[in-house]
Write an enzyme that holds these catalytic residues in place. Structure first.
Site, PDB file in Angstrom:
ATOM      1  N   THR A  63     118.872 -12.123 -90.271  1.00 58.94           N
ATOM      2  CA  THR A  63     119.181 -13.469 -90.748  1.00 58.94           C
ATOM      3  C   THR A  63     120.438 -14.037 -90.093  1.00 58.94           C
ATOM      4  O   THR A  63     121.422 -13.325 -89.890  1.00 58.94           O
ATOM      5  CB  THR A  63     119.371 -13.453 -92.274  1.00 58.94           C
ATOM      6  OG1 THR A  63     118.180 -12.952 -92.884  1.00 58.94           O
ATOM      7  CG2 THR A  63     119.668 -14.841 -92.816  1.00 58.94           C
TER       8      THR A  63
ATOM      9  N   GLY B 139     117.810 -11.100-127.905  1.00 61.64           N
ATOM     10  CA  GLY B 139     118.758 -12.014-128.539  1.00 61.64           C
ATOM     11  C   GLY B 139     120.111 -11.989-127.853  1.00 61.64           C
ATOM     12  O   GLY B 139     120.207 -11.958-126.622  1.00 61.64           O
TER      13      GLY B 139
ATOM     14  N   GLU C 224     113.778 -11.025 -97.730  1.00 59.96           N
ATOM     15  CA  GLU C 224     112.564 -10.622 -97.011  1.00 59.96           C
ATOM     16  C   GLU C 224     111.437 -11.640 -97.178  1.00 59.96           C
ATOM     17  O   GLU C 224     110.261 -11.292 -97.288  1.00 59.96           O
ATOM     18  CB  GLU C 224     112.109  -9.216 -97.425  1.00 59.96           C
ATOM     19  CG  GLU C 224     113.062  -8.131 -96.936  1.00 59.96           C
ATOM     20  CD  GLU C 224     112.504  -6.731 -97.097  1.00 59.96           C
ATOM     21  OE1 GLU C 224     111.305  -6.527 -96.847  1.00 59.96           O
ATOM     22  OE2 GLU C 224     113.289  -5.839 -97.475  1.00 59.96           O
TER      23      GLU C 224
END
Length: 387
Positions: A131, A343, A367
């Site tokens: 990347t 909760g 990916e």
């Protein structure tokens, strides 16, 4: 874990069922001792433990066996099991495989001997540097360059969001060598950490702490022997690696979802409202049923993709994309409901479902983000329709 029925599905052989039992027992005995306060230290420790435990031998091929292949079903089952126990342990295992995937599939005997021996033993950490700041999912738009000068190549450019960035010993780096425009002009290289011209420009922090960094290459010289596969084949190499490991991302999501359902069943069985366990309420039962259906449906897609690849399919682009898209999206839903059923405890820092909530979010991005997977699937389906 209550439900183990999927181990009997026809996707698996006896060795896979034995593998799951062994990894599960090992994880139960070892992972609770890991201190997550320092992520880098924890990751280094986990890689060492996974190596000593013998699990990293599944992450890459045996360097001295030319016929060895990656067993994708084993990779998926290990990731699913580790993710159910500890997200960082899954990360440490997965990045050893992704980081050396190009070497496993396309590396020379010398490259495999030098690096896979170490990474499979947990003696070296690997990273996959694909990347770039301007090209996340658009790999063909990469601009980092590798210019040849005599017997060396000179790397210039940046990579970002690189897992294990800053702690890795070896990086698989993709750079433009110029054989053609777009995807045709990329090549892959094996680059050791610490060489001149290669620096960690920035460490990156995310909601689920993992070692991540932006890398900078400034006139970084590497030998021609660092080339993985052939020049101009980098895009194909990257896609082949993702073709294998994308299914394992889906498997990790499956592990997170299974853990969320397990703790949710325990919660609604113990927690009482107006004198009756939450589990007695039909609305709560409906939520648990939705979780179970989502998990089983995701598991079928994950293990179909892995089985198809292991059965000899050259590519499983469609199957892997479907598995990753569905498993990660449904795991997000399962974990969100687990938070709701817990909760206030569900949003308390450090609670298991709060950690799962932070862990799962990135899997819908890395990916190949979910929207990218939809594009991949659509192209595969429409392409097959026109054949």
């Amino acid at each position: 874990m209550a439900d183990r029925s999927f181990h009997g599905w026809p996707f698996f052989e006896r060795r896979h069922r034995e593998l799951v039992a062994d990894v599960d027992a090992w994880a139960s005995a070892n992972l609770s001792a890991i201190d997550h306060a320092d992520t880098d230290t924890a990751c280094r420790a986990l890689v060492g433990m996974l190596g000593k435990g013998g699990w990293l031998k599944y992450s890459a091929v045996a360097p001295d066996d030319e016929s060895a292949t990656l067993d994708v079903r084993s990779l998926c089952l290990i990731r699913e099991t580790l993710a159910r126990h500890d997200g960082l342990a899954d990360f440490a295992f997965a990045m050893q495989g992704l980081g050396t995937g190009a070497l496993s599939l396309f590396g020379t005997p010398a490259q495999k001997s030098e690096w896979l021996t170490k990474t499979r033993a947990g003696e070296a950490i690997s990273a996959f540097a694909l990347t770039e700041p301007q090209s996340g999912s658009d790999v063909a738009n990469s601009t980092m360059s590798a210019t040849q000068e005599g017997d060396t190549l000179i790397l210039n450019g940046e990579k970002t969001w690189i897992s294990n960035g800053g702690i890795a010993d070896v990086y698989t780096v993709f750079a433009r060598t110029g054989e053609g425009p777009g995807a045709r002009g990329l090549s892959a290289f094996v680059v050791p950490a610490g060489i001149p011209g290669f620096e960690i420009a920035e460490r990156l922090e995310t909601i689920a702490p993992h070692p991540l960094a932006r890398l900078r290459f400034s006139d970084c010289r590497i030998p021609k022997s660092a080339l993985i596969g052939e020049r101009g084949q980098g895009f194909k190499i990257a896609m082949a690696v993702l073709d294998v490991f994308r299914s394992t991302v889906a498997a990790a999501a499956l592990g997170f979802a299974r853990r969320a359902m397990d703790v949710s069943i325990a919660r609604v069985s113990e927690r009482k409202v107006q004198g009756a366990p939450l589990a007695d309420y039909q609305m709560v039962q409906g939520h648990i049923a939705d979780m179970a259906v989502d998990i089983d449906a995701a598991a079928l897609l994950v293990h179909r993709a892995a089985w198809t690849k292991d059965s000899g399919a050259p590519r499983v682009t469609r199957e892997a994309a479907m598995a990753k898209l569905f498993a990660t999206e449904q795991a997000q839903k399962v974990i969100d409901m687990a938070v709701q059923l817990h909760g206030g405890d569900g949003v308390r820092h450090g609670h298991v479902v709060e950690r799962l909530y932070r862990e799962i979010r990135a899997l819908r991005i890395y990916e190949g983000a979910s929207d990218v997977q939809k594009v991949v699937i659509a192209r595969q389906v429409m392409g097959a329709h026109h054949v």
